[in-house]
Motif scaffolding. Structure first.
Motif, PDB file in Angstrom:
ATOM      1  N   ASN A   1     -30.201 -37.228 -16.568  1.00  0.00           N
ATOM      2  CA  ASN A   1     -31.049 -38.412 -16.425  1.00  0.00           C
ATOM      3  C   ASN A   1     -31.095 -38.868 -14.987  1.00  0.00           C
ATOM      4  O   ASN A   1     -32.147 -39.259 -14.480  1.00  0.00           O
ATOM      5  CB  ASN A   1     -30.501 -39.550 -17.293  1.00  0.00           C
ATOM      6  CG  ASN A   1     -30.836 -39.327 -18.746  1.00  0.00           C
ATOM      7  OD1 ASN A   1     -31.708 -38.540 -19.053  1.00  0.00           O
ATOM      8  ND2 ASN A   1     -30.154 -40.016 -19.625  1.00  0.00           N
ATOM      9  N   LEU A   2     -29.906 -38.809 -14.331  1.00  0.00           N
ATOM     10  CA  LEU A   2     -29.881 -39.224 -12.932  1.00  0.00           C
ATOM     11  C   LEU A   2     -30.806 -38.350 -12.102  1.00  0.00           C
ATOM     12  O   LEU A   2     -31.565 -38.843 -11.264  1.00  0.00           O
ATOM     13  CB  LEU A   2     -28.446 -39.131 -12.399  1.00  0.00           C
ATOM     14  CG  LEU A   2     -28.300 -39.476 -10.925  1.00  0.00           C
ATOM     15  CD1 LEU A   2     -28.688 -40.906 -10.704  1.00  0.00           C
ATOM     16  CD2 LEU A   2     -26.890 -39.232 -10.465  1.00  0.00           C
ATOM     17  N   ARG A   3     -30.773 -37.053 -12.391  1.00  0.00           N
ATOM     18  CA  ARG A   3     -31.620 -36.146 -11.632  1.00  0.00           C
ATOM     19  C   ARG A   3     -33.097 -36.414 -11.870  1.00  0.00           C
ATOM     20  O   ARG A   3     -33.899 -36.401 -10.952  1.00  0.00           O
ATOM     21  CB  ARG A   3     -31.308 -34.706 -12.031  1.00  0.00           C
ATOM     22  CG  ARG A   3     -31.390 -33.803 -10.864  1.00  0.00           C
ATOM     23  CD  ARG A   3     -30.979 -32.422 -11.108  1.00  0.00           C
ATOM     24  NE  ARG A   3     -30.496 -32.064 -12.391  1.00  0.00           N
ATOM     25  CZ  ARG A   3     -30.847 -30.908 -12.961  1.00  0.00           C
ATOM     26  NH1 ARG A   3     -31.676 -30.117 -12.352  1.00  0.00           N
ATOM     27  NH2 ARG A   3     -30.353 -30.578 -14.120  1.00  0.00           N
ATOM     28  N   ALA A   4     -33.424 -36.710 -13.117  1.00  0.00           N
ATOM     29  CA  ALA A   4     -34.840 -36.891 -13.443  1.00  0.00           C
ATOM     30  C   ALA A   4     -35.383 -38.172 -12.851  1.00  0.00           C
ATOM     31  O   ALA A   4     -36.511 -38.225 -12.390  1.00  0.00           O
ATOM     32  CB  ALA A   4     -35.014 -36.909 -14.961  1.00  0.00           C
ATOM     33  N   ALA A   5     -34.582 -39.241 -12.878  1.00  0.00           N
ATOM     34  CA  ALA A   5     -35.088 -40.541 -12.446  1.00  0.00           C
ATOM     35  C   ALA A   5     -34.599 -40.908 -11.066  1.00  0.00           C
ATOM     36  O   ALA A   5     -34.557 -42.073 -10.721  1.00  0.00           O
ATOM     37  CB  ALA A   5     -34.662 -41.616 -13.448  1.00  0.00           C
ATOM     38  N   ALA A   6     -34.278 -39.915 -10.266  1.00  0.00           N
ATOM     39  CA  ALA A   6     -33.636 -40.203  -8.975  1.00  0.00           C
ATOM     40  C   ALA A   6     -34.517 -41.003  -8.061  1.00  0.00           C
ATOM     41  O   ALA A   6     -34.047 -41.733  -7.199  1.00  0.00           O
ATOM     42  CB  ALA A   6     -33.247 -38.887  -8.307  1.00  0.00           C
ATOM     43  N   ASN A   7     -35.814 -40.853  -8.229  1.00  0.00           N
ATOM     44  CA  ASN A   7     -36.694 -41.493  -7.256  1.00  0.00           C
ATOM     45  C   ASN A   7     -36.950 -42.948  -7.523  1.00  0.00           C
ATOM     46  O   ASN A   7     -37.669 -43.592  -6.771  1.00  0.00           O
ATOM     47  CB  ASN A   7     -38.029 -40.747  -7.218  1.00  0.00           C
ATOM     48  CG  ASN A   7     -37.843 -39.346  -6.696  1.00  0.00           C
ATOM     49  OD1 ASN A   7     -36.930 -39.117  -5.936  1.00  0.00           O
ATOM     50  ND2 ASN A   7     -38.687 -38.436  -7.124  1.00  0.00           N
ATOM     51  N   PHE A   8     -36.401 -43.473  -8.596  1.00  0.00           N
ATOM     52  CA  PHE A   8     -36.686 -44.863  -8.896  1.00  0.00           C
ATOM     53  C   PHE A   8     -35.601 -45.819  -8.451  1.00  0.00           C
ATOM     54  O   PHE A   8     -35.737 -47.013  -8.637  1.00  0.00           O
ATOM     55  CB  PHE A   8     -36.917 -45.030 -10.401  1.00  0.00           C
ATOM     56  CG  PHE A   8     -38.177 -44.384 -10.852  1.00  0.00           C
ATOM     57  CD1 PHE A   8     -38.132 -43.302 -11.712  1.00  0.00           C
ATOM     58  CD2 PHE A   8     -39.399 -44.821 -10.405  1.00  0.00           C
ATOM     59  CE1 PHE A   8     -39.286 -42.695 -12.119  1.00  0.00           C
ATOM     60  CE2 PHE A   8     -40.556 -44.207 -10.813  1.00  0.00           C
ATOM     61  CZ  PHE A   8     -40.502 -43.146 -11.670  1.00  0.00           C
TER      62      PHE A   8
END
Lengths: 120, 246
Positions: B59-66
């Motif tokens: 999840n951290l990897r997927a939403a890193a840009n937020f």
């Protein structure tokens, strides 16, 4: 833009952002994949029975199979209101997915119907 | 040379239809039996914990840009820190988890049960078909095949001048085996044990889950380039609102 569901065969919106950051809701994607798979299987079974009853043999039968798959793809795209990218992540999925599995069911029901109607 | 053989109606009534019906029924039976025989084993807490850590890292990897850059970096260090990072597994321990998996008696029993429940009905049905329905032409497949398939498809039929399209009941059995998979997925819902490829995927995914995927997740997390998307959100909001107003 939350995912909203249609009435019967619910395809859910799976992307959220429009421009930069496409995020896919995995659960909705899976549901859409399942819908495609079921539609294709069902259509290939029906197509097989039709091809058998009409007496297609050999090459004509496979042409008919491609025709049925194309009609299924067009139907799915129309159901997604032509916004393919907000429901799936690539064109290939909605067009090519489930092709081979459907082929076996098609051949089975084609043989079945053809034999029952024409040979016996 | 394609003379049309006229086949007895009795073949249709007593071979084709019963064989298909029997295969469908056996498939349904197998589905219910496998549901009944599912032993409810308590999952190992260590493995569940590792699985959850992997999900968090993903999840951290997927939403890193937020999230702002500093908090992303601090989270990443928490995961891949060399001393007490959650994803860091020293080489010695990595091998242990795998060996433990395979020697675990419960899991081995489960896999064996699944395998047996898959193979036995198929073998029995095949033997039954061979015993009862051999030695005559069962069906005609609507498309022509080359002579190479003759030995495979026309098993009990000893005439070599018969068209290859006329097949024996053994090939009807195989045709049913492959073609009914789609039908089963329609009538049994998606959780059915009749698909061979699904079973193989499950078998291979079992033993290697914990140790290797931890390392893979750590590598993936290290690779991520953080690009904070939030400053652009005001522009996006403006664009969306403009579209709505038009």
């Amino acid at each position: 833009m939350a995912g909203h569901s249609d009435s019967s065969s619910s395809e859910k919106k799976s992307t959220e952002a429009m421009n930069d950051v496409p995020i896919f809701s995995a659960e909705n994607m899976q549901n859409n994949m399942k819908v495609i798979y079921y539609s294709r299987t069902f259509m290939s079974i029906i197509g097989g029975v039709i091809a058998g009853i009409l007496g297609f043999t050999g090459f004509m039968g496979f042409v008919f199979y491609f025709l049925v798959m194309a009609i299924t793809s067009i139907g799915l795209i129309a159901k997604a209101k032509f916004l393919v990218h907000s429901y799936f992540d690539s064109w290939n999925r909605i067009i090519l997915d489930g092709f081979m599995g459907g082929l076996m069911s098609f051949v089975l029901f084609w043989t079945f119907a053809y034999d029952i109607v024409h040979i016996f | 040379m394609a003379e049309d053989l006229v086949l007895d109606t009795a073949i249709r009534d007593w071979v084709l239809i019963p064989l298909s019906v029997v295969m469908v029924l056996i498939g349904i039976l197998r589905y219910f039996v496998s549901k009944l025989m599912q032993s409810s084993q308590l999952p190992d807490p260590k493995i569940v914990k590792e699985g959850q850590v992997i999900v968090r890292a993903r999840n951290l990897r997927a939403a890193a840009n937020f999230i702002p850059p500093k908090s992303f970096r601090s989270r990443r260090v928490y995961f891949s820190n060399e001393e007490n990072g959650l994803l860091f597994v020293p080489k010695g321990q990595a091998q242990n988890a795998q060996a433990q998996m395979f020697s675990d008696p419960n899991m081995a029993m489960d896999m064996m049960k699944k395998n047996l429940s898959m193979i036995i009905p198929q073998t029995l049905t095949f033997a039954w078909v061979n015993f009862f329905f051999s030695g005559f032409v069962a069906a005609k497949i609507p498309f022509p095949l080359t002579q190479r398939f003759r030995s495979m498809l026309q098993n009990g039929i000893d005439l070599s001048t018969v068209d290859v399209s006329y097949v024996s009941s053994r090939s009807w059995y195989f045709l049913n085996l492959f073609g009914l998979r789609g039908l089963f997925s329609l009538i049994l819902g998606e959780e059915n044990a009749t698909d061979d490829t699904q079973r193989m995927m499950q078998m291979s995914g079992f033993g290697f889950d914990p140790s290797k995927s931890l390392g893979a997740e750590k590598d993936g997390l290290d690779i991520v380039q953080h690009e904070w998307a939030l400053p652009k959100f005001e522009h996006r909001a403006e664009a969306v609102l403009k579209k709505l107003i038009k």
